[in-house]
Design an enzyme around this catalytic site. Structure first.
Site, PDB file in Angstrom:
ATOM      1  N   ARG A 103       0.773  -1.233   0.000  1.00  0.00           N
ATOM      2  CA  ARG A 103       0.000   0.000   0.000  1.00  0.00           C
ATOM      3  C   ARG A 103       0.811   1.293   0.000  1.00  0.00           C
ATOM      4  O   ARG A 103       0.265   2.356  -0.305  1.00  0.00           O
ATOM      5  CB  ARG A 103      -0.936   0.026   1.223  1.00  0.00           C
ATOM      6  CG  ARG A 103      -0.198   0.051   2.573  1.00  0.00           C
ATOM      7  CD  ARG A 103      -1.183   0.143   3.745  1.00  0.00           C
ATOM      8  NE  ARG A 103      -1.892   1.411   3.731  1.00  0.00           N
ATOM      9  CZ  ARG A 103      -1.407   2.546   4.236  1.00  0.00           C
ATOM     10  NH1 ARG A 103      -0.219   2.552   4.816  1.00  0.00           N
ATOM     11  NH2 ARG A 103      -2.098   3.659   4.159  1.00  0.00           N
ATOM     12  N   GLU A 144       3.709  -7.794  -3.204  1.00  0.00           N
ATOM     13  CA  GLU A 144       3.205  -9.098  -2.778  1.00  0.00           C
ATOM     14  C   GLU A 144       2.970 -10.089  -3.916  1.00  0.00           C
ATOM     15  O   GLU A 144       3.227 -11.279  -3.767  1.00  0.00           O
ATOM     16  CB  GLU A 144       1.917  -8.897  -1.961  1.00  0.00           C
ATOM     17  CG  GLU A 144       2.239  -8.297  -0.599  1.00  0.00           C
ATOM     18  CD  GLU A 144       1.023  -7.852   0.171  1.00  0.00           C
ATOM     19  OE1 GLU A 144       0.359  -6.910  -0.298  1.00  0.00           O
ATOM     20  OE2 GLU A 144       0.729  -8.432   1.214  1.00  0.00           O
TER      21      GLU A 144
END
Lengths: 756, 158
Positions: free
Chosen positions: A527, A717
């Site tokens: 994020r 990720e």
């Protein structure tokens, strides 16, 4: 100021400058969690359970307390006994009561290594001696390690208040199955009826540790009035503050958490283990307390991610169109509920445009350390099963594995099994780039094989704060609340420099403490560059507005008659008047005359993080004598939206792939019959070393995310999702055997070869 | 037990410290001399984050007793740069983005220096095997190896 994600005339974004914290990190000056010292500091150490499962009958700390040099001894009695309360602060579900009991066992120990007591002493040696003097009386209970054994009737129960959620009617008996979840679309039975080809498989993975090289470390100083300072290596200083406040019953305003440099996290530092313990010891002793975990403690008592069982059934037409997909997931949560089975289930089929799907997941406790987030939590586990099954399907259909994926790939407008309808995704683009890569065309030799697999991760946005200051000399500082785990300070400085129109070197980015910046959700979920980047851009845009106003004031013209270009205010057109440009330095120098300091902050709850897709190609050679697998070539293609600093984006992809290769080939938690971990060290828990790996080619595909001014999508990720299946599919191609159980270590390969 | 007095040369300068008989060189460097650039990742010689050289030889400082340093010359990460001037290895690590979290970086750089001091022209395979004792969990080693090869070339050209 409107930015267009497709804009190409960017001056700073997309370049590869040296990171702001770089020199400190190559010269040994960077201060990590264990590098802080205070006057009067004590050494804290933790007494841990030798048993996998036992009742704590008594704890006698008197002898330890009397040892000269011991200043504090704490047990669960020194922490509030807090009730069950859900908290969502990390990359997965968390319960404050469970977290408290994980930091310090209350009544029962649930795994070998579970913290039972802690001491603070003037030296490390005295602290060690004091641990020996703490007398604990246990009643050893039967334990259970394996996930399916834990699900069975009659299994030893870890908690008597777990009644499987998500099952109607509510079960009458407690069990180790904390939760059952389901996602699905259409009619699976009808879908399989339509199928001309069906493949089925049962796959297993073992728990693996995040294995950051820096063990958890913190220094906590609690003053007599209760005000505390915490220096900690974590993925979120605000997370540490919130947990310390809750677990100790303290006010957040009185706790200042200063983020240390973090020596790797990968999700494993999204929760606390030692900070509340050091806090309690400091409170009791009145002195600063430092706790550093040993590597053995890191293995036994922190991390890992779940091991799991993945059952997959796929049905397809002869042309490759998948008519039905069914997945069952059983994930170990460790000692407390909260495995990543939910994201595992949501991601399992997210890469494909499917009409009939069924994904069922079980969250199962057993006598292992509580799992922590690990890079795309859950997705690598479910995807290993699904992408291995896809490979089998391609073989059965005699189709190229990329062609099969292309045939069924999720596209813009696809409604995924987990509910989202995709927009602006780049999965097909990764498949095309993989197919077009030089790697995919290289001929293979004897005992060699090639595997392909894809992966998906949601990526998140969320809450972030940023402050931008223009200094008197026209340079700027960006302060954010996001620990920099892999170069994000460079990205922040680059985005601010781009908006300000000044060189990257004129902008410094720092990560600051909980009392100096607004709330910022932790570094996780891929994020930071997206969400904290958005806060940084918005704060910088506000600064630019101020700069324009200051110029307007100086020229005595309306603010909207001023334009900002290349770090300078210029009159907007000839009607605005003829004034020589005012640089940011000119304006900053005279800011006192035009309204005072030039500062702006932005606080966002960023929405619209674009999901990420990747496709990996792996070539292996299998030694038929030893069963050893050598990874010959590895290519990782990923849609990254837009790479702010391409080198650090490539680094995320290469590092994620390397971790996945370790997960595929070597890494696992090994337990003895008493439920004790046999390999709690880097010698026996073998992460990939330099000689195990080839160069890893990262191919960046850029399908910009229109919800971010520069088109950013999270990147950290996705790259750990495809590798296990990519390696397994390569081994399948090399030896003609499907390896369904991770890790695919030499003994297992030998056994498969011997089976003929 | 009384402490042991140790005289050494660290990063080219005389250094004295007192240590416990059982204290490792790593702990003495960090806790007694506050040279915290050397890191403990495992304490068992498996990760290489504590790499230093002793009389030019690469060692894990967590596996050596501090008292054994008596009379020897030690190089730590703090001594690799020449004042403000970064060593070519350090500069290449930065230019290649060969670090992410940076925790293993000091040990890696000391190990690379030991490699290039003894073998100025290593093959990629030699570099990979030499560095097999230095764990990096972030980078996958790709950019690390590229930095090593370019640093070697730069040093040969000097």
């Amino acid at each position: 100021m409107a930015y267009d994600g497709n804009k190409v005339d960017l001056k700073v974004v997309g370049t590869r400058p040296v990171r702001p914290d770089g020199v400190d990190k190559v010269t040994g000056r960077a201060t990590f969690g264990s590098d802080f010292y205070l006057p009067g500091m004590l050494v804290g150490k933790i007494k841990r359970s030798p048993h996998a499962h036992a009742k704590i009958l008594a704890i006698d700390t008197h002898k330890a307390m009397r040892l000269p040099g011991v200043k504090a001894v704490v047990t669960a009695e020194d922490f509030p006994n807090i009730p069950s309360e859900e908290a969502f602060m990390g990359e997965g579900p968390m319960n404050f009561r469970d977290l408290s009991r994980n930091c310090m066992a209350r009544g029962k120990v649930l795994y070998e290594g579970h913290a039972v007591a802690a001491v603070a002493a003037i030296t490390s040696e005295i602290a060690e001696q004091a641990l020996e003097l703490i007398e604990i009386t246990y009643e050893v209970l039967p334990h259970v390690i394996d996930v399916e054994a834990a699900m069975a009737d009659g299994a030893p129960l870890l908690h008597d208040d777990i009644f499987t959620a998500g099952v109607e009617p509510k079960p009458a008996k407690p069990s180790n199955v904390a939760k059952r979840i389901f996602f699905g679309l259409g009619d699976v039975a009808a879908g399989f009826k339509d199928a001309e080809v069906v493949v089925e498989g049962r796959y297993t993975t073992q728990p693996v540790h995040q294995a950051y090289i820096e063990p958890h470390a913190c220094l906590v100083s609690v003053a007599a009035d209760g005000q505390a300072q915490v220096w900690a290596s974590s993925q979120g200083q605000f997370m540490v503050r919130a947990y310390c406040a809750k677990l100790l019953g303290a006010d957040m305003a009185g706790i200042r958490v200063i983020p240390a440099e973090i020596g790797g996290g990968f999700g494993g530092k999204t929760l606390v283990y030692i900070e509340p313990v050091a806090f309690a010891l400091s409170k009791q002793s009145g002195r600063p307390v430092k706790i550093i975990m040993t590597r053995e403690e890191v293995f036994r008592a922190s991390g890992p991610t779940s091991g799991g069982v993945i059952e997959v059934k796929l049905g397809a037409k002869k042309d490759g169109t998948i008519t039905a997909a069914q997945v069952v997931l059983k994930f170990q949560a460790g000692a407390f509920p909260g495995s990543p089975v939910q994201p595992g289930a949501m991601t399992a089929l997210a890469m494909y445009d499917l009409k009939n799907t069924s994904v069922t997941g079980y969250d199962v406790v057993s006598n292992r350390p509580k799992v922590a987030a690990y890079r795309a939590p859950g997705a690598p586990i479910s995807t290993f099963g699904v992408e291995s099954a896809m490979d089998e399907l391609a073989r059965k259909l005699n189709m190229d594995p990329i062609a099969l994926r292309m045939k069924n790939a999720a596209k813009n407008g696809t409604k995924s099994t987990y509910g989202a309808t995709f927009a602006n995704i780049g999965y097909v683009e990764t498949l095309e780039a993989a197919k077009a890569s030089a790697h995919y065309k290289i001929p293979l030799g004897k005992n060699q094989g090639r595997g392909v697999a894809s992966g998906f991760w949601f990526n998140i946005g969320g809450e972030s704060s940023a402050t931008v200051h223009v200094n008197e000399d026209g340079t700027a500082v960006v302060a954010t609340g996001s620990p920099d785990i892999g170069g994000s300070r460079a990205s922040m400085a680059m985005m601010a420099a781009e908006v300000l129109g000044i060189p990257y070197e004129k902008v410094r980015a720092i990560v600051t403490d909980t009392s100096s910046i607004g709330f910022t959700h932790l570094t996780g979920g891929s994020r930071v560059t997206f969400a904290t980047g958005m806060a940084t851009i918005q704060a910088t845009e506000k600064v630019v507005e101020q700069l324009k106003q200051r110029a307007a004031l100086t020229w005595d013209i309306p603010a909207d008659a001023v334009e900002w270009k290349d770090g300078m205010a210029i009159p907007a057109g000839s009607n605005a008047g003829a004034f020589p440009p005012l640089s940011i330095a000119d304006i900053a120098l005279k800011s006192a005359r035009t309204g005072g300091p030039i500062v702006a902050e932005a606080a966002v709850n960023a929405q619209g993080a674009g999901p990420g897709f990747g496709t990996h190609i792996c070539d292996v050679e299998v030694d038929p004598e030893t069963g050893h697998v050598t990874v010959l070539r590895y290519t990782a293609v990923q849609d990254v939206g837009r790479a702010i600093h391409p080198s650090y984006v490539e680094g995320q992809i290469q590092g994620g792939a390397a971790q996945g290769i370790g997960w595929a080939l070597n890494e696992e938690y090994i337990y003895d019959k008493n439920g004790k971990m046999d390999n709690a060290g880097f010698l026996d828990y073998r992460v990939p070393v330099a000689s195990d790996l080839p160069m890893i080619d990262a191919i960046l595909v850029e399908v910009p995310n229109p919800r971010h001014p520069f088109g950013v999508k999270g990147v950290g990720e996705v790259p750990i999702v495809p590798p296990m299946a990519a390696v397994a599919n390569a081994i399948r191609s090399a030896i003609g055997k499907r390896m369904p159980d991770l890790p695919m270590s030499p003994p297992k390969i030998r056994a498969a070869l011997d089976a003929g | 037990m009384s402490k042991i007095h140790v005289s050494t040369i660290i990063n080219g300068e005389p250094a004295e410290f007192l240590c416990e008989p059982g204290q490792t060189l790593l702990d003495a460097l960090r806790d007694e001399l506050r040279l915290t650039g050397s890191k403990e990742g495992c304490g068992s010689g498996d990760c290489g984050a504590c790499s230093v050289t002793v009389d030019g030889r690469l060692v894990c400082s967590c596996l050596m007793l501090a008292a054994e340093a008596e009379g020897h010359e030690i190089l730590t990460i703090e001594g690799v740069a020449n004042g403000d001037e970064l060593h070519p290895i350090q500069r290449q690590f930065l230019e290649h983005a060969a670090l992410q979290c940076g925790f293993c970086t000091p040990g890696l750089i000391v190990a690379v220096k030991a490699l290039l001091d003894s073998n100025p022209n290593p093959t990629e395979t030699e570099a990979r095997y030499w560095l097999a004792g230095n764990l990096c969990r972030c980078t996958g080693y790709d950019k690390v190896i590229r930095a090593v090869m370019d640093a070697a070339a730069e040093m040969r050209a000097q």
